[in-house]
Design an enzyme around this catalytic site. Structure first.
Site, PDB file in Angstrom:
ATOM      1  N   TYR A  64     -58.098 -37.590  40.638  1.00 33.06           N
ATOM      2  CA  TYR A  64     -57.157 -38.662  40.272  1.00 33.06           C
ATOM      3  C   TYR A  64     -55.797 -38.419  40.931  1.00 33.06           C
ATOM      4  O   TYR A  64     -55.209 -39.320  41.534  1.00 33.06           O
ATOM      5  CB  TYR A  64     -57.026 -38.673  38.748  1.00 33.06           C
ATOM      6  CG  TYR A  64     -55.995 -39.609  38.171  1.00 33.06           C
ATOM      7  CD1 TYR A  64     -56.225 -40.979  38.095  1.00 33.06           C
ATOM      8  CD2 TYR A  64     -54.790 -39.109  37.636  1.00 33.06           C
ATOM      9  CE1 TYR A  64     -55.291 -41.832  37.515  1.00 33.06           C
ATOM     10  CE2 TYR A  64     -53.861 -39.955  37.060  1.00 33.06           C
ATOM     11  CZ  TYR A  64     -54.111 -41.320  37.008  1.00 33.06           C
ATOM     12  OH  TYR A  64     -53.182 -42.158  36.435  1.00 33.06           O
ATOM     13  N   LYS A 105     -53.865 -40.840  43.590  1.00 34.79           N
ATOM     14  CA  LYS A 105     -52.531 -41.394  43.345  1.00 34.79           C
ATOM     15  C   LYS A 105     -51.548 -40.927  44.425  1.00 34.79           C
ATOM     16  O   LYS A 105     -50.640 -41.686  44.811  1.00 34.79           O
ATOM     17  CB  LYS A 105     -52.036 -41.014  41.947  1.00 34.79           C
ATOM     18  CG  LYS A 105     -52.834 -41.656  40.809  1.00 34.79           C
ATOM     19  CD  LYS A 105     -52.703 -43.171  40.763  1.00 34.79           C
ATOM     20  CE  LYS A 105     -53.245 -43.760  39.461  1.00 34.79           C
ATOM     21  NZ  LYS A 105     -53.180 -45.233  39.423  1.00 34.79           N
TER      22      LYS A 105
HETATM   23  N1  LIG Z   1     -51.215 -44.316  30.403  1.00 38.26           N
HETATM   24  C1  LIG Z   1     -50.612 -43.394  31.085  1.00 38.26           C
HETATM   25  O1  LIG Z   1     -50.035 -42.454  30.515  1.00 38.26           O
HETATM   26  C2  LIG Z   1     -50.585 -43.476  32.597  1.00 38.26           C
HETATM   27  C3  LIG Z   1     -49.859 -42.508  33.284  1.00 38.26           C
HETATM   28  C4  LIG Z   1     -49.786 -42.587  34.659  1.00 38.26           C
HETATM   29  C5  LIG Z   1     -50.423 -43.619  35.323  1.00 38.26           C
HETATM   30  N2  LIG Z   1     -51.145 -44.522  34.637  1.00 38.26           N
HETATM   31  C6  LIG Z   1     -51.787 -45.606  35.397  1.00 38.26           C
HETATM   32  O2  LIG Z   1     -51.450 -46.839  34.794  1.00 38.26           O
HETATM   33  C7  LIG Z   1     -52.443 -47.801  35.124  1.00 38.26           C
HETATM   34  C8  LIG Z   1     -52.855 -48.551  33.884  1.00 38.26           C
HETATM   35  O3  LIG Z   1     -53.512 -47.681  33.014  1.00 38.26           O
HETATM   36  P1  LIG Z   1     -53.964 -48.199  31.607  1.00 38.26           P
HETATM   37  O4  LIG Z   1     -54.626 -47.073  30.920  1.00 38.26           O
HETATM   38  O5  LIG Z   1     -52.821 -48.913  30.941  1.00 38.26           O
HETATM   39  O6  LIG Z   1     -55.072 -49.265  32.020  1.00 38.26           O
HETATM   40  P2  LIG Z   1     -55.943 -50.191  31.083  1.00 38.26           P
HETATM   41  O7  LIG Z   1     -57.347 -49.815  31.317  1.00 38.26           O
HETATM   42  O8  LIG Z   1     -55.470 -50.205  29.668  1.00 38.26           O
HETATM   43  O9  LIG Z   1     -55.615 -51.616  31.653  1.00 38.26           O
HETATM   44  C9  LIG Z   1     -56.086 -52.033  32.878  1.00 38.26           C
HETATM   45  C10 LIG Z   1     -56.695 -53.438  32.756  1.00 38.26           C
HETATM   46  O10 LIG Z   1     -57.493 -53.572  33.923  1.00 38.26           O
HETATM   47  C11 LIG Z   1     -58.733 -54.147  33.577  1.00 38.26           C
HETATM   48  N3  LIG Z   1     -59.732 -53.657  34.534  1.00 38.26           N
HETATM   49  C12 LIG Z   1     -60.353 -52.462  34.514  1.00 38.26           C
HETATM   50  N4  LIG Z   1     -61.221 -52.371  35.546  1.00 38.26           N
HETATM   51  C13 LIG Z   1     -61.115 -53.541  36.236  1.00 38.26           C
HETATM   52  C14 LIG Z   1     -61.757 -54.043  37.396  1.00 38.26           C
HETATM   53  N5  LIG Z   1     -62.667 -53.306  38.050  1.00 38.26           N
HETATM   54  N6  LIG Z   1     -61.430 -55.271  37.843  1.00 38.26           N
HETATM   55  C15 LIG Z   1     -60.509 -56.020  37.185  1.00 38.26           C
HETATM   56  N7  LIG Z   1     -59.877 -55.588  36.054  1.00 38.26           N
HETATM   57  C16 LIG Z   1     -60.180 -54.369  35.599  1.00 38.26           C
HETATM   58  C17 LIG Z   1     -59.022 -53.693  32.164  1.00 38.26           C
HETATM   59  O11 LIG Z   1     -59.927 -54.593  31.512  1.00 38.26           O
HETATM   60  C18 LIG Z   1     -57.617 -53.670  31.556  1.00 38.26           C
HETATM   61  O12 LIG Z   1     -57.321 -54.915  30.923  1.00 38.26           O
HETATM   62  C19 LIG Z   1     -53.566 -47.038  35.825  1.00 38.26           C
HETATM   63  O13 LIG Z   1     -53.450 -47.207  37.220  1.00 38.26           O
HETATM   64  C20 LIG Z   1     -53.298 -45.602  35.426  1.00 38.26           C
HETATM   65  O14 LIG Z   1     -53.814 -44.695  36.370  1.00 38.26           O
HETATM   66  C21 LIG Z   1     -51.251 -44.471  33.282  1.00 38.26           C
END
Ligand SMILES: NC(=O)c1ccc[n+]([C@@H]2O[C@H](COP(=O)([O-])OP(=O)(O)OC[C@H]3O[C@@H](n4cnc5c(N)ncnc54)[C@H](O)[C@@H]3O)[C@@H](O)[C@H]2O)c1
Length: 267
Positions: free
Chosen positions: A162, A166
């Site tokens: 991951y 990134k």
């Molecule tokens: N939560 C954290 O602490 C954190 C930290 C660093 C980076 N991130 C990054 O933030 C981003 C969002 O993370 P999150 O956990 O909020 O995501 P999430 O899974 O809650 O939300 C993403 C949305 O994308 C949709 N989705 C998933 N796969 C899909 C696909 N193949 N096609 C179309 N839609 C799709 C899901 O249904 C969801 O509604 C990610 O890129 C993650 O790596 C998160």
């Protein structure tokens, strides 16, 4: 007196959010809609895209659900074309889909490696390429924002694939910014720290752990913290910001904390 929303330069603009059906995507949709933009929400889960589209509509802007899977290459051009047609052009895209697989590098299989690079980098490249072509064809002054991670900027123990993906996204954003600057397209990334999302649920114990941690903010971030940063980067307020990665991490990177997973780390 001038309406404050005009500062953003987003009134009547069209914003596409990939993964817009919950969490950071939902928060971003609310902020850009409040700044005057129409929003297309792409999500693999139809009900999520429809629910956030309804939120946007409730804020007085057009909210358009687009259902599709961005991990299926064949769907990307259809998704972008459908959003472009229904919105009447794409001025900005915020691309949010991504997730980490847990495991040491010694245990990471080739399949997991490929899945992580696809989910966090490959689809992002293909989607940006399709959107940039659409922007260039229309002569749009475009803005693109990707979601990286603090894990892409330092060691990322137990989520090495991951972190590598990134880091690749951060590099890709720089190259796209340089290659597409002559087309008047800005490309930037946000690197979230620890953010509470629907997938990373909160509990009183976890909140207390962060409140007592070495994290300078003494709390985890919210999806709104990310939505505000996305609004800034797609807006005219960021008119001279290009090719950068904005840490939205409560000071985590600045504090040079132990990477996650090391003895003595706070998580
Ligand atoms: N939560 C954290 O602490 C954190 C930290 C660093 C980076 N991130 C990054 O933030 C981003 C969002 O993370 P999150 O956990 O909020 O995501 P999430 O899974 O809650 O939300 C993403 C949305 O994308 C949709 N989705 C998933 N796969 C899909 C696909 N193949 N096609 C179309 N839609 C799709 C899901 O249904 C969801 O509604 C990610 O890129 C993650 O790596 C998160």
């Amino acid at each position: 007196m001038q309406d404050d929303t005009s500062l953003f330069g987003l009134t009547g603009r069209k914003v596409l959010i990939i993964g817009g059906g919950q969490g950071m995507g939902e928060a971003t949709a609310r902020f850009v809609a409040r700044a005057g933009a129409d929003v297309a929400l792409v999500d693999i889960v139809a009900e999520r895209a429809e629910a956030v589209a309804a939120v946007v509509t409730g804020l007085g802007r057009r909210g358009i659900p687009v259902v599709g899977d961005v991990l299926d290459d064949a769907q990307i051009s259809r998704i972008v074309a459908e959003a472009d047609r229904k919105l009447g052009g794409i001025d900005a895209m915020v691309s949010i889909v991504g997730a980490a697989a847990w495991g040491s590098l010694l245990d990471t299989t080739a399949e997991v490696w490929d899945q992580q690079l696809h989910l966090n980098l490959r689809y992002f490249f293909l989607t940006c390429q399709a959107v940039a072509k659409s922007m260039i064809a229309r002569g749009t002054a475009g803005r693109i924002v990707g979601i990286a991670s603090v894990d892409g900027q330092r060691a990322s123990p137990m989520r090495g694939a991951y972190g590598a993906a990134k880091a690749g996204l951060i590099s890709l954003v720089q190259t796209m910014a340089v290659e597409w600057a002559p087309h008047n397209i800005r490309v930037n990334a946000i690197a979230p720290g620890h953010i509470v999302t629907p997938r990373l649920y909160d509990t009183p114990q976890r909140s207390e752990g962060y409140a007592n941690s070495l994290l300078p903010a003494r709390r985890r971030g919210t999806t709104e913290d990310i939505g505000k940063a996305a609004l800034f980067l797609v807006s005219d307020l960021a008119s001279y910001v290009n090719g950068t990665t904005l840490d939205v991490d409560g000071g985590q990177m600045a504090a040079n904390l132990f990477p996650r997973g090391f003895p003595g780390s706070n998580s």
